[in-house]
Design a protein around this motif. Structure first.
Motif, PDB file in Angstrom:
ATOM      1  N   GLU A  56      -4.862   5.924   2.073  1.00 58.69           N
ATOM      2  CA  GLU A  56      -5.262   5.849   3.469  1.00 58.69           C
ATOM      3  C   GLU A  56      -5.906   4.497   3.728  1.00 58.69           C
ATOM      4  OE1 GLU A  56      -8.262   8.214   6.413  1.00 58.69           O
ATOM      5  OE2 GLU A  56      -7.155   9.354   4.915  1.00 58.69           O
ATOM      6  N   GLU A  57      -5.597   3.915   4.881  1.00 59.52           N
ATOM      7  CA  GLU A  57      -6.211   2.647   5.240  1.00 59.52           C
ATOM      8  C   GLU A  57      -7.682   2.865   5.529  1.00 59.52           C
ATOM      9  OE1 GLU A  57      -3.996   0.795   8.377  1.00 59.52           O
ATOM     10  OE2 GLU A  57      -2.254   0.511   7.101  1.00 59.52           O
TER      11      GLU A  57
ATOM     12  N   MET B 282       0.860  -1.160   0.000  1.00 59.76           N
ATOM     13  CA  MET B 282       0.000   0.000   0.000  1.00 59.76           C
ATOM     14  C   MET B 282       0.907   1.223   0.000  1.00 59.76           C
ATOM     15  SD  MET B 282      -2.992   0.967   2.723  1.00 59.76           S
ATOM     16  CE  MET B 282      -4.120  -0.181   2.007  1.00 59.76           C
TER      17      MET B 282
ATOM     18  N   LYS C  40      -9.027  -1.820   2.702  1.00 59.79           N
ATOM     19  CA  LYS C  40      -7.701  -1.243   2.478  1.00 59.79           C
ATOM     20  C   LYS C  40      -6.993  -1.253   3.824  1.00 59.79           C
ATOM     21  CE  LYS C  40      -9.023   1.820  -1.283  1.00 59.79           C
ATOM     22  NZ  LYS C  40      -9.149   3.227  -1.710  1.00 59.79           N
ATOM     23  N   ILE C  41      -6.423  -2.401   4.173  1.00 60.77           N
ATOM     24  CA  ILE C  41      -5.801  -2.553   5.483  1.00 60.77           C
ATOM     25  C   ILE C  41      -4.319  -2.878   5.378  1.00 60.77           C
ATOM     26  CG2 ILE C  41      -7.909  -3.168   6.697  1.00 60.77           C
ATOM     27  CD1 ILE C  41      -7.145  -6.098   6.426  1.00 60.77           C
ATOM     28  N   GLY C  42      -3.782  -2.793   4.195  1.00 57.21           N
ATOM     29  CA  GLY C  42      -2.368  -3.076   3.998  1.00 57.21           C
ATOM     30  C   GLY C  42      -2.137  -4.538   3.677  1.00 57.21           C
TER      31      GLY C  42
END
Length: 145
Positions: free
Chosen positions: A6-7, A1, A13-15
């Motif tokens: 941004e998470e 990412m 989208k948490i890495g």
């Protein structure tokens, strides 16, 4: 990412490190911590000297918030050919999403979407009927309780 993104758990989208990580449900952590607790009791004359307050509180927390109390049911979550993980894998959920659903056990489609908004996003766009079937599949493991 990338650093600019941004998470956002709602969009999953948490890495990459979290998407690839092995997640455990509260009930699984409870079994692990309980086993460790028993080991500590057996290796010390005074078991309370071996168990930190953080350890004790963690164990109490996961026991309290585990939806599945029966150890055999917990093992069924992952181990058997018809395990919860295998049943729910057809929905292309990330392990993070499976753990959230398994920990919180939503009863309605609306609850599931509120708890795990990413099940309606990320290109999968499950309709309400598919989410309802997913929740029914999730409840299968409860039969072992």
């Amino acid at each position: 990412m990338s650093g600019e993104e941004e998470e956002n758990a709602a969009e999953l989208k948490i890495g990459d490190e979290f998407l690839k990580a092995k997640c455990l449900m509260n009930c699984e952590v409870a079994i692990i911590l309980h086993h460790k607790y028993e080991q500590l009791q057996q290796t010390s004359d005074d078991p309370m000297n071996q168990v930190s307050q953080v350890f004790e509180k963690s164990l109490q927390y996961v026991k309290r918030f585990s939806r599945y109390k029966n150890p055999d049911a917990v093992r069924q979550v992952r181990e058997y050919p018809s395990s919860l993980w295998k049943i729910l894998s057809r929905y292309q959920l990330a392990e993070f999403e499976l753990c959230v659903l398994g920990n919180l056990c939503p009863e309605t489609v609306e609850e599931a979407i509120a708890m795990v908004p990413s099940i309606k996003t990320r290109g999968r766009a499950h309709d309400d009927e598919a989410i309802e079937k997913m929740l029914n599949d999730l409840s299968l493991i409860k039969k072992f309780e």
